[in-house]
Design an enzyme around this catalytic site. Structure first.
Site, mmCIF file in Angstrom:
data_model
loop_
_atom_site.group_PDB
_atom_site.id
_atom_site.type_symbol
_atom_site.label_atom_id
_atom_site.label_comp_id
_atom_site.label_asym_id
_atom_site.label_seq_id
_atom_site.Cartn_x
_atom_site.Cartn_y
_atom_site.Cartn_z
ATOM 1 N N LYS A 47 0.801 -1.209 0.000
ATOM 2 C CA LYS A 47 0.000 0.000 0.000
ATOM 3 C C LYS A 47 0.846 1.277 0.000
ATOM 4 O O LYS A 47 0.650 2.162 -0.836
ATOM 5 C CB LYS A 47 -0.886 -0.028 1.249
ATOM 6 C CG LYS A 47 -1.813 1.120 1.382
ATOM 7 C CD LYS A 47 -2.350 1.148 2.800
ATOM 8 C CE LYS A 47 -1.215 1.360 3.782
ATOM 9 N NZ LYS A 47 -1.650 1.829 5.083
ATOM 10 N N THR A 48 1.782 1.334 0.926
ATOM 11 C CA THR A 48 2.612 2.537 1.017
ATOM 12 C C THR A 48 3.439 2.709 -0.250
ATOM 13 O O THR A 48 3.628 3.817 -0.742
ATOM 14 C CB THR A 48 3.535 2.460 2.240
ATOM 15 O OG1 THR A 48 2.751 2.105 3.367
ATOM 16 C CG2 THR A 48 4.193 3.791 2.499
ATOM 17 N N ASP A 231 -4.140 8.370 2.917
ATOM 18 C CA ASP A 231 -3.730 7.050 3.384
ATOM 19 C C ASP A 231 -4.712 6.604 4.468
ATOM 20 O O ASP A 231 -5.295 7.438 5.148
ATOM 21 C CB ASP A 231 -2.314 7.166 3.961
ATOM 22 C CG ASP A 231 -1.695 5.811 4.208
ATOM 23 O OD1 ASP A 231 -2.234 4.807 3.716
ATOM 24 O OD2 ASP A 231 -0.666 5.764 4.909
ATOM 25 N N GLU A 232 -4.903 5.320 4.661
ATOM 26 C CA GLU A 232 -5.774 4.796 5.715
ATOM 27 C C GLU A 232 -7.142 5.478 5.677
ATOM 28 O O GLU A 232 -7.654 5.934 6.705
ATOM 29 C CB GLU A 232 -5.155 5.018 7.109
ATOM 30 C CG GLU A 232 -3.730 4.547 7.263
ATOM 31 C CD GLU A 232 -3.609 3.048 7.498
ATOM 32 O OE1 GLU A 232 -4.613 2.331 7.323
ATOM 33 O OE2 GLU A 232 -2.502 2.599 7.825
ATOM 34 N N GLN A 267 -9.147 -3.094 8.176
ATOM 35 C CA GLN A 267 -8.205 -2.571 9.160
ATOM 36 C C GLN A 267 -8.717 -1.296 9.820
ATOM 37 O O GLN A 267 -7.941 -0.486 10.321
ATOM 38 C CB GLN A 267 -6.845 -2.310 8.507
ATOM 39 C CG GLN A 267 -6.156 -3.590 8.087
ATOM 40 C CD GLN A 267 -4.730 -3.339 7.617
ATOM 41 O OE1 GLN A 267 -3.864 -2.998 8.394
ATOM 42 N NE2 GLN A 267 -4.512 -3.492 6.328
ATOM 43 N N ARG A 622 0.694 -8.508 11.014
ATOM 44 C CA ARG A 622 1.980 -7.816 11.173
ATOM 45 C C ARG A 622 3.148 -8.765 10.979
ATOM 46 O O ARG A 622 4.283 -8.352 10.796
ATOM 47 C CB ARG A 622 2.121 -7.184 12.570
ATOM 48 C CG ARG A 622 1.134 -6.107 12.947
ATOM 49 C CD ARG A 622 1.031 -5.035 11.935
ATOM 50 N NE ARG A 622 -0.131 -5.263 11.073
ATOM 51 C CZ ARG A 622 -0.290 -4.687 9.887
ATOM 52 N NH1 ARG A 622 0.611 -3.869 9.413
ATOM 53 N NH2 ARG A 622 -1.355 -4.950 9.147
#
Length: 736
Positions: A47-48, A231-232, A267, A622
DNA sequence: ATTGATACAGCAAAT
DNA sequence: CTGTATCAAT
């Protein structure tokens, strides 16, 4: 920033090298045409990378200049990460680029237009604790009963109103109770205005209102930010979404700018601070998003870990739908450890970490995650006793320590003496003979004249007068000196240092005060050595706030992150919330018991359980190679021993993915509690803490019992079914 | 006014 | 258990 660096043809790297290594979906997302887009990006799907490559690609292909984009994230960590990655991709100066958190960007905007936003240039930011004390003050002044209106609840009310974009005058209130709440809200806002302070939610609301009200400013930013990247996105609240729509020009009906939103509904773990997952669906509608790009290939975890995560999250009903897959092998099974108690759990984890470390795994590539900060203490103790270096994120943060807040309060008063919160914090600290009585009088004068406490204090002589003189002296001496020197001034002239020198255990506090001076030095150097001047103009013609004000803002908005021993290889300890966006080779998730994870409070909230499950999903995803899940049969919680049963989330993982490290939990003898006297012991066939089964309620654990031999009732925690009192005579229990 | 002791409540996540 | 509020004694 010069024209040269923004012109695309000067780049040595070709767009091919930028895009090399992306998979089809990632490539599609990065090179989408000039339109708003929604990217549904699963955990570990790059994603980043997509977000930063998109920015780099837009710049490199000349579609946008670095000044023409705004990128917003939720954490400072993520913002920093984005900037670092960008600088490795492109030879651009990221200084002056609008990349930051919602709060950081709004703060920046409000500073630049403080007059239009009706705020003083030096307005200060209230953190959660400051806000609470401000609310208590308002309530006292209004004579509100804090039994009927617990200040914490009032705080929650005010914040959720603001998160929804509402002021006191626009909220509904039909019954006396909510009318009183609204009244407190209104008075609190008035007080903040008088004192020139803004809480976190206020930064956003004030900024939104500014853009809405002032067409010039709005158009200026709408013309400038052709591209807005978020983002997010699943963590945005209603107000933040409105803010984004305003910037994009959507609210005016003539949508001109593009929003590139990246998010993952699975998330979404910030509903408690107003996040609305529904914003993703709204966005899809409002911006007529035709095709949502889904990134479903996971590059992070081995498939056993990923399968476990997928198995958990499929239990949620409200999902946009997405299934992560990986081409990586199965890897190791997910390890599950059932501990006898929390200390046993901690010791187990420490031993495993030591063994991993011996096998060559960096400590910094291992994370220990937990649901709530309080859980870190036991682990810390175990780590400390074997001398394993670790770093705790969150918890008591540097800028939240009492001595630091005191020193900062003096600095805030230098910048803005009308800040009553700061004044009250230090007017009698160190003690200088100004007690409750004098303060009451001072507050009365301020109330009558409708001024800040500082202005009321100006009229005083005597002890209060000498405090005024002290602050004035600090202000004078601070002119023309550097930021660390100002910090030094605040710690010495105030008498704080001398005070702590006299204290028995003041050494740590003095060390922290010295650390504050170093933090100020670091902050100054990072900002190209600007010196304190009232205002300054940078190369973009924008107003730069005084360095002191910047530093104070930094301290409020970035309370943590500042820890000793940064570069050292150390185990990472943090909450699951703090771990979002990070990855580790090995991850330990502890405290997987009903009541803790899912947290008991969550069961009373609408959709609370689903949010807890997403939290679990975030935690599991994670891990790259190795994942440990542990739970304890008993643990010290809230000062007393609590018995818990394994989290339901453990049951949601297929058994074939698991490796149970202790198939049959060790049946250790349990301590007799003081209340269980010896004569009752014979009549009680079950042990406290023992696992039992019940035909109707399922698995449970014996918590306590009362009564005598003929009428014995035992209390059992059935987790999902709750806590039950059962009469021994009738209850059919079986030992497990 | 200050200090120190004792009572008491609350206690999930974070910008 | 721990931080805060309250109160009596200096």
């Amino acid at each position: 920033m010069t024209d040269q660096t923004t012109a695309p043809h000067t780049y040595a790297t070709s767009s091919d090298s930028l895009l090399a290594g992306l998979n089809n979906k990632q490539l599609e997302a990065v090179t989408l045409p000039n339109q708003s887009a929604l990217i549904l990006a699963g955990a570990g799907s790059g994603k980043t990378r997509v977000l930063t490559t998109r920015i780099a690609w837009l710049i490199q292909t000349g579609q946008i200049s670095p000044n023409g984009l705004l990128a917003v994230t939720f954490t400072n960590k993520a913002a920093k990460e984005m900037l670092t990655r960008l600088t490795t991709m492109l030879p651009i100066n990221t200084r002056g680029m609008w990349v930051g958190t919602f709060h950081g960007l709004c703060n920046r905007l409000l500073r630049a237009h403080h007059r239009e936003a009706l705020l003083p240039a030096t307005f200060q930011i209230l953190d959660t604790a400051d806000q609470l004390s401000a609310i208590k003050r308002v309530m006292k002044l209004m004579n509100v009963d804090d039994e009927k209106f617990p200040p914490k609840q009032v705080q929650g009310y005010i914040n959720s109103c603001k998160d929804e974009g509402m002021r006191a005058h626009s909220v509904d209130a039909y019954d006396p109770h909510s009318q009183k709440l609204r009244e407190i809200f209104e008075e609190y806002d008035k007080q903040c205005q008088r004192e020139g302070v803004a809480d976190f939610a206020e930064l956003l609301l004030r900024c939104y209102e500014l853009l809405e009200r002032d067409a010039n400013i709005r158009q200026h930013y709408q013309n400038r930010f052709k591209y807005v990247l978020v983002d997010e996105f699943q963590d945005t609240n209603r107000l933040q979404y409105q803010w984004l729509k305003l910037l994009a020009g959507h609210a005016q009906g003539n949508q001109r700018n593009c929003i590139f939103a990246v998010g993952d509904d699975d998330q979404s773990i910030y509903a408690f601070r107003g996040a609305r997952v529904g914003n993703m669906r709204d966005f899809e509608q409002d911006f007529a998003i035709e095709n949502i790009v889904k990134l479903e290939q996971n590059y992070r975890s081995h498939s056993n870990i990923l399968d476990a995560a997928n198995a958990i999250i499929t239990h949620n009903r409200n999902r946009l739908g997405k299934n992560l897959w990986t081409s990586a092998g199965a890897g190791e099974p997910v390890r599950v450890y059932q501990a006898y108690n929390d200390i046993d759990e901690a010791n187990f984890i420490v031993e495993e970490i030591q063994s991993l470390h011996r096998d060559g795994v960096d400590l910094s590539d291992i994370a220990m995650l937990y649901r709530s900060n309080a859980q870190s203490r036991v682990i810390e103790h175990a780590l400390f006793s074997v001398g394993l270096p670790y770093r705790v994120y969150g918890g008591l943060r540097f800028f939240e320590r009492a001595e630091i807040k005191h020193a900062l309060a003096y600095m805030r008063l230098m910048a803005n003496p009308n800040d009553d919160t700061a004044l009250l914090r230090v007017i009698n600290f160190p003690t200088r003979g100004i007690g409750a009585r004098s303060l009451e009088q001072l507050q009365e004068v301020a109330r009558q004249n409708d001024t800040s406490l500082w202005e009321a204090a100006l009229l005083n002589t005597g002890k209060i007068g000498s405090f005024v003189t002290l602050i004035k002296q600090m202000q004078e001496e601070s002119i023309g000196i550097s930021l660390p020197e100002v910090a030094e001034l605040a710690t010495t002239l105030s008498g704080l240092k001398t005070f702590y020198q006299g204290e028995k255990e003041g050494e740590d506090r003095i060390a922290n005060l010295e650390e504050l001076v170093s933090a100020a030095t670091a902050f100054m150097n990072q900002d190209l050595g600007l010196r304190i001047e009232q205002s300054d103009v940078d190369e973009n013609g924008e107003i730069v706030q005084s360095l002191l004000t910047q530093f104070l803002g930094h301290a409020s908005l970035e309370a943590g992150e500042h820890q000793a021993d940064v570069g050292r290889d150390a185990l990472q300890l943090m909450t699951v919330h703090a771990a979002k966006g990070l990855e580790f080779k090995a991850v330990f998730i502890s405290g997987l018991e009903e009541g803790l994870c899912p947290h008991e409070q969550s069961l009373y909230e609408a959709n609370g359980l689903e949010e807890e499950r997403r939290l679990m999903y975030v935690a599991v995803t994670r891990a790259r190679e190795r994942l440990y899940l542990s739970h304890a049969q008993s643990r010290m919680l809230h000062g007393q021993v609590r018995y818990g049963i394994p989290s339901r989330f453990l049951d949601e993982i297929p058994e074939e993915l698991l490796k149970r490290l202790n198939a049959k939990p060790v049946a250790k003898p349990f301590f007799q509690t003081a209340s269980s006297s010896s004569e009752q012991k014979s009549a009680m066939p079950w042990k406290i803490g023992q696992q039992v089964g019940h035909g109707k309620f399922g698995q449970g654990v014996v918590v306590s019992y009362e009564g005598n031999a003929d009428d014995l009732r035992i209390q059992i925690n059935f987790g999902k079914e709750g806590m039950k009192w059962l009469a021994l005579e009738y209850a059919k229990l079986e030992a497990l």
